[in-house]
Design an enzyme around this catalytic site. Structure first.
Site, PDB file in Angstrom:
ATOM      1  N   LEU A  85       0.811  -1.217   0.000  1.00  0.00           N
ATOM      2  CA  LEU A  85       0.000   0.000   0.000  1.00  0.00           C
ATOM      3  C   LEU A  85       0.842   1.263   0.000  1.00  0.00           C
ATOM      4  O   LEU A  85       0.477   2.271   0.583  1.00  0.00           O
ATOM      5  CB  LEU A  85      -0.933   0.004   1.229  1.00  0.00           C
ATOM      6  CG  LEU A  85      -1.856  -1.197   1.383  1.00  0.00           C
ATOM      7  CD1 LEU A  85      -2.649  -1.101   2.675  1.00  0.00           C
ATOM      8  CD2 LEU A  85      -2.792  -1.308   0.182  1.00  0.00           C
ATOM      9  N   CYS A  86       1.962   1.237  -0.669  1.00  0.00           N
ATOM     10  CA  CYS A  86       2.935   2.322  -0.667  1.00  0.00           C
ATOM     11  C   CYS A  86       2.933   3.033  -2.017  1.00  0.00           C
ATOM     12  O   CYS A  86       2.623   2.431  -3.046  1.00  0.00           O
ATOM     13  CB  CYS A  86       4.319   1.722  -0.385  1.00  0.00           C
ATOM     14  SG  CYS A  86       5.686   2.886  -0.389  1.00  0.00           S
ATOM     15  N   GLY A  87       3.315   4.286  -2.006  1.00  0.00           N
ATOM     16  CA  GLY A  87       3.454   5.009  -3.257  1.00  0.00           C
ATOM     17  C   GLY A  87       4.517   4.404  -4.164  1.00  0.00           C
ATOM     18  O   GLY A  87       4.497   4.603  -5.376  1.00  0.00           O
ATOM     19  N   PHE A  88       5.443   3.648  -3.591  1.00  0.00           N
ATOM     20  CA  PHE A  88       6.497   2.995  -4.368  1.00  0.00           C
ATOM     21  C   PHE A  88       6.120   1.576  -4.800  1.00  0.00           C
ATOM     22  O   PHE A  88       6.898   0.908  -5.475  1.00  0.00           O
ATOM     23  CB  PHE A  88       7.804   2.953  -3.570  1.00  0.00           C
ATOM     24  CG  PHE A  88       8.389   4.310  -3.294  1.00  0.00           C
ATOM     25  CD1 PHE A  88       8.937   5.080  -4.316  1.00  0.00           C
ATOM     26  CD2 PHE A  88       8.380   4.832  -2.014  1.00  0.00           C
ATOM     27  CE1 PHE A  88       9.468   6.331  -4.067  1.00  0.00           C
ATOM     28  CE2 PHE A  88       8.914   6.090  -1.751  1.00  0.00           C
ATOM     29  CZ  PHE A  88       9.456   6.841  -2.781  1.00  0.00           C
ATOM     30  N   THR A  89       4.933   1.110  -4.428  1.00  0.00           N
ATOM     31  CA  THR A  89       4.514  -0.257  -4.747  1.00  0.00           C
ATOM     32  C   THR A  89       4.619  -0.587  -6.235  1.00  0.00           C
ATOM     33  O   THR A  89       4.973  -1.717  -6.574  1.00  0.00           O
ATOM     34  CB  THR A  89       3.090  -0.523  -4.215  1.00  0.00           C
ATOM     35  OG1 THR A  89       3.114  -0.346  -2.788  1.00  0.00           O
ATOM     36  CG2 THR A  89       2.605  -1.914  -4.538  1.00  0.00           C
TER      37      THR A  89
END
Length: 161
Positions: A35-39
């Protein structure tokens, strides 16, 4: 002498990942989160795996909920998410702690080898080891796996003896 091949991680879908089975191969270790912006970097990691696995590169994803509670799911949910959304086929460890006193031994060792600047400060830090199992370099979350710097470092460790 301790090296990356001395560590074993719990497997995401049961069992374990004995890094010793990859002796002689460079390993790219990545602390991940769903659930990360870097996913979306999972896509680039899978592309690296597809391109360089036959040449000997191993990629191991290590899900962690240490940053922003961005990996809250069960092992089954994490595995399903990675496969469904990004077609991940590289080995994935079970969710682990990667920072602080609760960090797993592998990340404590990386810290002892690379120092404070290389400590993961967010999801998708990347650690590349050489064929001798020692850290070659690391990349922060801001450096995508598709970046020239990452690809060049991978090519360098693959070409080295």
């Amino acid at each position: 002498m301790t090296c990356v091949y001395n560590f074993t991680l719990p497997g995401l879908e049961g069992g374990s990942i004995d890094l010793g089975t990859y002796r002689g191969k460079p390993i790219l270790l990545v602390n991940t989160a769903s659930l990360c912006g870097f996913t979306p970097q999972y896509e680039g990691l899978q592309a690296l795996w597809t391109q360089f696995n036959k040449a000997g590169l191993v990629i191991v994803g290590i899900p962690s909920d240490d940053f922003g509670h961005q990996e809250p799911g069960s092992a089954h949910e994490i595995a399903t998410f990675c496969q469904r959304n990004y077609g991940v086929t590289f080995p994935m460890a079970a969710r682990c702690h990667v920072k602080g006193g609760e960090a797993i031994p592998l990340f404590k060792w990386l810290d002892s080898q690379l120092g404070i600047l290389a400590r993961p400060r967010w999801n998708f830090f990347k650690y590349l080891t050489n064929r001798q199992g020692m850290p070659a370099t690391w990349f922060s979350s801001l450096t995508p796996p598709t970046a020239w710097r990452v690809r060049h470092a991978v090519e360098q460790v693959l070409q080295a003896d």
